[in-house]
Each structure stands twice: as structure tokens, then as C-alpha cells.
Design a protein around this motif. Structure first.
Motif, PDB file in Angstrom:
ATOM      1  N   ALA A 116       2.491  -2.989  -1.753  1.00 25.22           N
ATOM      2  CA  ALA A 116       2.889  -4.389  -1.602  1.00 25.22           C
ATOM      3  C   ALA A 116       1.840  -5.174  -0.812  1.00 25.22           C
ATOM      4  N   HIS A 117       1.165  -4.473   0.110  1.00 19.98           N
ATOM      5  CA  HIS A 117       0.085  -5.104   0.894  1.00 19.98           C
ATOM      6  C   HIS A 117      -1.272  -4.968   0.200  1.00 19.98           C
ATOM      7  N   LYS A 118      -1.274  -4.436  -1.038  1.00 19.45           N
ATOM      8  CA  LYS A 118      -2.522  -4.181  -1.774  1.00 19.45           C
ATOM      9  C   LYS A 118      -3.480  -3.288  -0.975  1.00 19.45           C
ATOM     10  N   MET A 119      -2.939  -2.242  -0.350  1.00 19.93           N
ATOM     11  CA  MET A 119      -3.757  -1.325   0.461  1.00 19.93           C
ATOM     12  C   MET A 119      -3.592   0.099  -0.054  1.00 19.93           C
ATOM     13  N   ALA A 120      -4.639   0.904   0.073  1.00 18.60           N
ATOM     14  CA  ALA A 120      -4.487   2.336  -0.177  1.00 18.60           C
ATOM     15  C   ALA A 120      -3.510   2.878   0.869  1.00 18.60           C
ATOM     16  N   PRO A 121      -2.635   3.831   0.479  1.00 17.42           N
ATOM     17  CA  PRO A 121      -1.641   4.332   1.434  1.00 17.42           C
ATOM     18  C   PRO A 121      -2.237   4.862   2.741  1.00 17.42           C
ATOM     19  N   ASP A 122      -3.374   5.577   2.639  1.00 15.91           N
ATOM     20  CA  ASP A 122      -3.933   6.111   3.890  1.00 15.91           C
ATOM     21  C   ASP A 122      -4.619   5.024   4.729  1.00 15.91           C
ATOM     22  N   MET A 123      -5.085   3.957   4.075  1.00 16.46           N
ATOM     23  CA  MET A 123      -5.613   2.803   4.802  1.00 16.46           C
ATOM     24  C   MET A 123      -4.475   2.136   5.596  1.00 16.46           C
ATOM     25  N   PHE A 124      -3.328   1.990   4.928  1.00 16.89           N
ATOM     26  CA  PHE A 124      -2.131   1.437   5.558  1.00 16.89           C
ATOM     27  C   PHE A 124      -1.760   2.269   6.789  1.00 16.89           C
ATOM     28  N   TYR A 125      -1.776   3.584   6.608  1.00 18.76           N
ATOM     29  CA  TYR A 125      -1.450   4.516   7.699  1.00 18.76           C
ATOM     30  C   TYR A 125      -2.428   4.348   8.875  1.00 18.76           C
ATOM     31  N   CYS A 126      -3.721   4.298   8.556  1.00 27.00           N
ATOM     32  CA  CYS A 126      -4.748   4.182   9.608  1.00 27.00           C
ATOM     33  C   CYS A 126      -4.664   2.839  10.341  1.00 27.00           C
ATOM     34  N   MET A 127      -4.354   1.776   9.613  1.00 28.08           N
ATOM     35  CA  MET A 127      -4.194   0.467  10.254  1.00 28.08           C
ATOM     36  C   MET A 127      -2.993   0.469  11.198  1.00 28.08           C
ATOM     37  N   LYS A 128      -1.886   1.067  10.764  1.00 29.38           N
ATOM     38  CA  LYS A 128      -0.700   1.178  11.617  1.00 29.38           C
ATOM     39  C   LYS A 128      -1.028   2.002  12.868  1.00 29.38           C
ATOM     40  N   LEU A 129      -1.749   3.111  12.659  1.00 30.38           N
ATOM     41  CA  LEU A 129      -2.150   3.961  13.791  1.00 30.38           C
ATOM     42  C   LEU A 129      -2.978   3.161  14.797  1.00 30.38           C
ATOM     43  N   LEU A 130      -3.915   2.365  14.279  1.00 27.65           N
ATOM     44  CA  LEU A 130      -4.767   1.544  15.145  1.00 27.65           C
ATOM     45  C   LEU A 130      -3.935   0.500  15.895  1.00 27.65           C
ATOM     46  N   GLU A 131      -3.053  -0.188  15.167  1.00 32.34           N
ATOM     47  CA  GLU A 131      -2.260  -1.252  15.801  1.00 32.34           C
ATOM     48  C   GLU A 131      -1.311  -0.717  16.859  1.00 32.34           C
ATOM     49  N   GLU A 132      -0.800   0.502  16.650  1.00 28.40           N
ATOM     50  CA  GLU A 132       0.216   1.007  17.572  1.00 28.40           C
ATOM     51  C   GLU A 132      -0.346   1.867  18.692  1.00 28.40           C
ATOM     52  N   THR A 133      -1.511   2.484  18.480  1.00 29.27           N
ATOM     53  CA  THR A 133      -2.033   3.415  19.495  1.00 29.27           C
ATOM     54  C   THR A 133      -3.435   3.060  19.987  1.00 29.27           C
ATOM     55  N   GLY A 134      -4.146   2.201  19.228  1.00 31.56           N
ATOM     56  CA  GLY A 134      -5.530   1.903  19.604  1.00 31.56           C
ATOM     57  C   GLY A 134      -6.502   2.968  19.138  1.00 31.56           C
ATOM     58  N   ILE A 135      -6.009   3.913  18.335  1.00 25.24           N
ATOM     59  CA  ILE A 135      -6.889   4.988  17.838  1.00 25.24           C
ATOM     60  C   ILE A 135      -7.464   4.577  16.485  1.00 25.24           C
ATOM     61  N   CYS A 136      -8.783   4.581  16.394  1.00 17.20           N
ATOM     62  CA  CYS A 136      -9.469   4.157  15.176  1.00 17.20           C
ATOM     63  C   CYS A 136     -10.005   5.383  14.436  1.00 17.20           C
ATOM     64  N   VAL A 137      -9.472   5.629  13.230  1.00 14.98           N
ATOM     65  CA  VAL A 137      -9.970   6.717  12.381  1.00 14.98           C
ATOM     66  C   VAL A 137     -10.245   6.129  10.992  1.00 14.98           C
ATOM     67  N   VAL A 138     -10.870   6.915  10.117  1.00 15.63           N
ATOM     68  CA  VAL A 138     -11.241   6.401   8.791  1.00 15.63           C
ATOM     69  C   VAL A 138     -10.340   7.022   7.730  1.00 15.63           C
ATOM     70  N   PRO A 139      -9.742   6.187   6.855  1.00 16.52           N
ATOM     71  CA  PRO A 139      -8.880   6.749   5.810  1.00 16.52           C
ATOM     72  C   PRO A 139      -9.656   7.618   4.826  1.00 16.52           C
ATOM     73  N   GLY A 140      -8.986   8.639   4.309  1.00 13.46           N
ATOM     74  CA  GLY A 140      -9.619   9.545   3.360  1.00 13.46           C
ATOM     75  C   GLY A 140     -10.102   8.852   2.108  1.00 13.46           C
TER      76      GLY A 140
END
Length: 449
Positions: free
Chosen positions: A383-407
Motif C-alpha cells: 500500500a505504501h509502494k515499498m518492498a516488504p523488507d524496506m518497510f521493515y527496515c524503515m520501521k526499525l529505524l523510526e522506532e529504534t534508531g538502528i539503520c540497516v539495509v534491506p535485502g
């Protein structure tokens, strides 16, 4: 005045932890003293009179400066790089490979390994339509490859590493990829990343022999990206260079298979990414093509000379009996032992989290765990036009401040999701980071269950 600390939106974390890029010093790794001493001496030769620098560092600096025009790091060098440094690289390769001969004339100093990889791809890519050059790359891959391939308008040919088998490379999969690609391009180049990035696997001797035999059979040009050759952690794993195995397979292979191997100052125990130092060794290149390669490299004049000096120290470190040896070995082993400890810690902690599976980190400096993403989350990502793991990584960043790269940035098998995380933060910070990922993941699974 505009004060961002007041107007900034409150976040649920105090700092952003950049676990997204293999930038060792930025994450707190200390530089190797000896390397910095030699580069400092080269940069400011007045220090050669200073009693606070060791004699073995001064010797190396003098030797490097003698190879520079006007005895200055500020001069252009030959486009292949400073002669004496290429000689040191050749000796290093011979020592590393147990006596397999290396010719300084086949060594090219480069601006990091990336520059060498792009240059080699550039001279190999040609043709149009169905005869356009195909370049075989591992999936998951380090995105330098897909980027260089698309920049050159070459054809990317994917072969998949086997996640169920610790990201091993299977020759049957290479053959499948090659045969399918022949329908729409001319596959001529085979790229190997060993130890793997982002996957961290270390290839065994048998696997490398199989790959070389395949390249020989199919007349493929081999690119061996070996920038993590010092980063091997798992028991029973050992780095074997493609060059060494090629030589040991006998003259039929050694005199025919075209191979370019790459190394760099950026990884290993040095972590000197900012110097942009690197080299490639290219063997069995036709003399006329070699002339074209040198011409191509001449366009960019020469690699940064301070990076060439840094590369020299990687291939010509202190030896037993020299005054800097004890400290050098202590620093080197401390970095590598630390990384080995963090590799094991990361694997163990990820595998304790429900819905995450992580293969052993045999080498390099990344974890590439597989994550389960519930279908509700996949729908929301779409719905956000995002790859699922990109969505996951963005949520992780917004909630924890941890920046990783989606597969999805590296490529992965359809329907599987991953992220890449470096193991470079200090141990204590890494533990906290992994705990935060665990809490986040469990909450994420609950929210989208």
C-alpha cells in the motif's frame, strides 16, 4: 534563531546507530598505528627527523617517497601506480599464496577495489542485442556490481547462492544461469565475492576448483573480489585466493583462465576506507587488451597517492625483528579477534529471535539474517509502494534508531526477506543493538499477526 533541538520531532531513541555500511573507523575502530605513521611521514617528510617515529616506519616512508616525482606525495604517479609499491604487492601475493609467482607488471593500483572492478568491466563489455556482454553476479550481491553493469549497459545475469547451505556457491546453479542467459546475451564474465558480501560465507577449496573449471570450460573471464581476505572467523574456514588455486590446478588452467583479483585498504583489520587504496592483479590478459587497459586507466591519471602508500603498508607490514612488529601484531589481532567474537555473538543472538534465521558469519563484517514478515505487513508495505523488507527496515529505524539495509538492495530469492547489518559497533553497543532488534521484531510480529 531557528533551534532544531526544540522544533525537531521527538524520537523514541537518543541516537542513530549506523549499522548499514562497512565503515570501520566511523563505528569506533582505531586505526593501525604503523600505517598512520608511514602515511604521516610520507605526507610531511620533515617528520623523518623526529625521534618520535620508529625507524622501520621511516624506512618505508623513504622508500615510498623515492618512488614519487620530486619525492612528494603531491605528484602524479604512473597510471598503474608507484613501481616499488607494485613490487611489494607482488611479494605479498607470493607470500600469501605459498610461493605462487606474481608479476608486478600484472598489478594495478586502484582507487579502492571499486575503481578496479569498474575498469575491468569497462574493457570487457561490448556488442549489441543478443551479443551484448552478460555479467554473472551472485545474488545476494554487493550493489557496486549491479550499478556498474547498468551504467555500462551490460546485461546482469543472476546466479543464486544457496541460503540453506550457508550461502554456498553451486556450479549447477552457475550452469543454469549461464544457459538461460545465452538466449538473450553473451555471458563472458563471472564475478565471485569471497568472503561474501553481504552473506559472509568463505568458499572452500573444492568449491573454488569447481568454479575455475567451469570458467575454463565456458571461457569466462573471472573477477575475484577478495577484499575481505583477512576477515575469516569460523573454525575450519580458511581463505584461499582464486589465483593460488588456479595455479595449483596446473598449466592447462593457469595459462588460460583470465582472472582479475581485487584487494583494498578499506576492510580487513585496517578499515581505512577513506584513503581509497586498492589493487588488482590481472593475469592471462591478451597483450593488446592490456595496452587498452593501461590506456583506459591513464584517463583517470593515477589513484590517490596517499591511498597507494596506505596499500603499501597493508602488503608490507612490520616483520618479526622490526621495532614496530609487537605493537602492530597486537593491534591487528585485537581487531580481528574482536570481529570474530562479534560475528559469533550476532549469529547466536539473531537465532534466538523467533522469526529470524541467520547463517554463520564465516567471514567479512556483515550479518544477513532472513526475516519472517507476516502477510499483513506485506500488504501494508505494498500500500505504501515499498518492498516488504524496506518497510521493515524503515520501521526499525523510526522506532529504534538502528539503520540497516534491506535485502532487496542486494537481491534475494522471491518471497524471502532479509536485511544486512554490520558487526562493526563496539561489543557493548552491538549487544544493545541486537536486544533492540529482538524487541522490535517481536512487537512487529505481534502487530501484524
Amino acid at each position: 534563531p531557528h533551534d532544531s533541538s526544540i522544533t525537531g520531532i521527538k524520537k523514541p531513541f537518543t541516537e542513530v546507530i549506523k549499522a548499514n555500511i562497512g565503515d570501520a573507523h566511523a563505528m569506533g575502530q582505531r586505526p593501525i598505528t604503523f600505517l598512520r605513521q608511514v602515511v604521516a611521514l610520507c605526507t610531511y617528510p620533515n617528520l623523518l627527523d623526529s625521534p618520535s617515529f620508529p625507524e622501520d616506519a621511516k624506512e618505508r616512508a623513504r622508500r615510498i617517497l623515492q618512488g614519487c616525482g620530486g619525492n612528494s606525495l603531491g605528484s602524479y604517479t604512473a597510471s598503474q601506480g608507484i613501481n616499488c609499491i607494485r613490487e611489494d604487492v607482488a611479494s605479498y601475493i607470493e607470500r600469501r599464496d605459498g610461493g605462487v609467482p606474481a608479476d608486478p607488471d600484472n598489478i594495478y593500483l586502484t582507487t579502492g577495489a571499486s575503481d578496479g572492478i569498474s575498469a575491468i568491466l569497462k574493457i570487457l563489455v561490448s556488442g549489441g542485442g543478443k551479443s551484448r556482454t552478460g555479467v554473472m553476479i551472485p545474488i545476494p550481491q554487493y550493489p557496486l556490481y549491479s550499478a556498474a553493469i547498468s551504467e555500462l549497459d551490460a546485461i546482469q545475469v543472476n546466479y543464486y547462492l544457496d541460503e540453506e547451505n550457508c550461502w554456498a556457491l553451486n556450479v549447477n546453479e552457475l550452469r543454469r544461469a549461464l544457459n538461460e542467459a545465452k538466449a538473450y546475451c553473451n555471458p563472458k564474465v563471472l564475478c565471485i565475492i569471497n568472503p561474501g558480501n553481504p552473506t559472509g560465507q568463505v568458499q572452500n577449496r573444492k568449491c573454488i576448483e569447481d568454479v575455475i573449471h567451469f570458467a575454463w570450460e565456458e571461457k569466462l573471464f573471472l573477477l575475484a573480489d577478495e577484499v575481505y581476505q583477512d576477515n575469516v572467523y569460523s573454525e575450519g574456514c580458511q581463505f584461499h585466493s582464486f589465483k593460488k588455486i588456479l595455479y595449483e590446478m596446473g598449466p592447462e588452467y593457469y595459462n588460460n583462465v583470465e582472472l582479475a583479483s581485487f584487494h583494498s585498504t578499506s576492510k580487513g583489520y585496517m578499515g581505512e576506507c577513506g584513503y581509497r587504496g586498492g589493487y588488482m592483479e590481472v593475469i592471462n590478459l591478451h597483450p593488446e587488451i592490456k595496452g587498452q587497459l593501461v590506456k583506459l586507466l591513464s584517463v583517470r591519471l593515477c589513484p590517490p597517492v596517499s591511498g597507494q602508500a596506505a596499500m603499501d603498508i597493508v602488503v608490507n607490514p612490520p616483520v618479526p625483528g622490526e621495532e614496530s612488529y609487537a605493537q602492530f601484531i597486537k593491534e591487528k589481532e585485537s581487531v580481528l579477534n574482536n570481529l570474530a567474537k562479534k560475528a559469533k555473538l550476532t549469529e547466536d543472538m539473531f537465532n534466538k529471535i523467533p522469526g529470524i534465521h541467520c547463517n554463520p558469519l564465516q567471514g567479512a563484517m556483515y550479518a544477513f539474517p532472513r526475516i519472517f514478515i507476516p502477510s499483513k505487513a506485506i500488504e501494508e508495505a505494498k500500500a505504501h509502494k515499498m518492498a516488504p523488507d524496506m518497510f521493515y527496515c524503515m520501521k526499525l529505524l523510526e522506532e529504534t534508531g538502528i539503520c540497516v539495509v534491506p535485502g532487496s538492495g542486494f537481491g534475494q530469492r522471491e518471497g524471502t526477506y532479509h536485511f544486512r547489518m554490520t558487526i562493526l559497533p563496539p561489543v557493548e553497543k552491538l549487544k544493545i543493538l541486537l536486544e533492540k532488534v529482538k524487541d522490535f521484531h517481536i512487537k512487529f510480529l505481534e502487530k501484524y499477526a
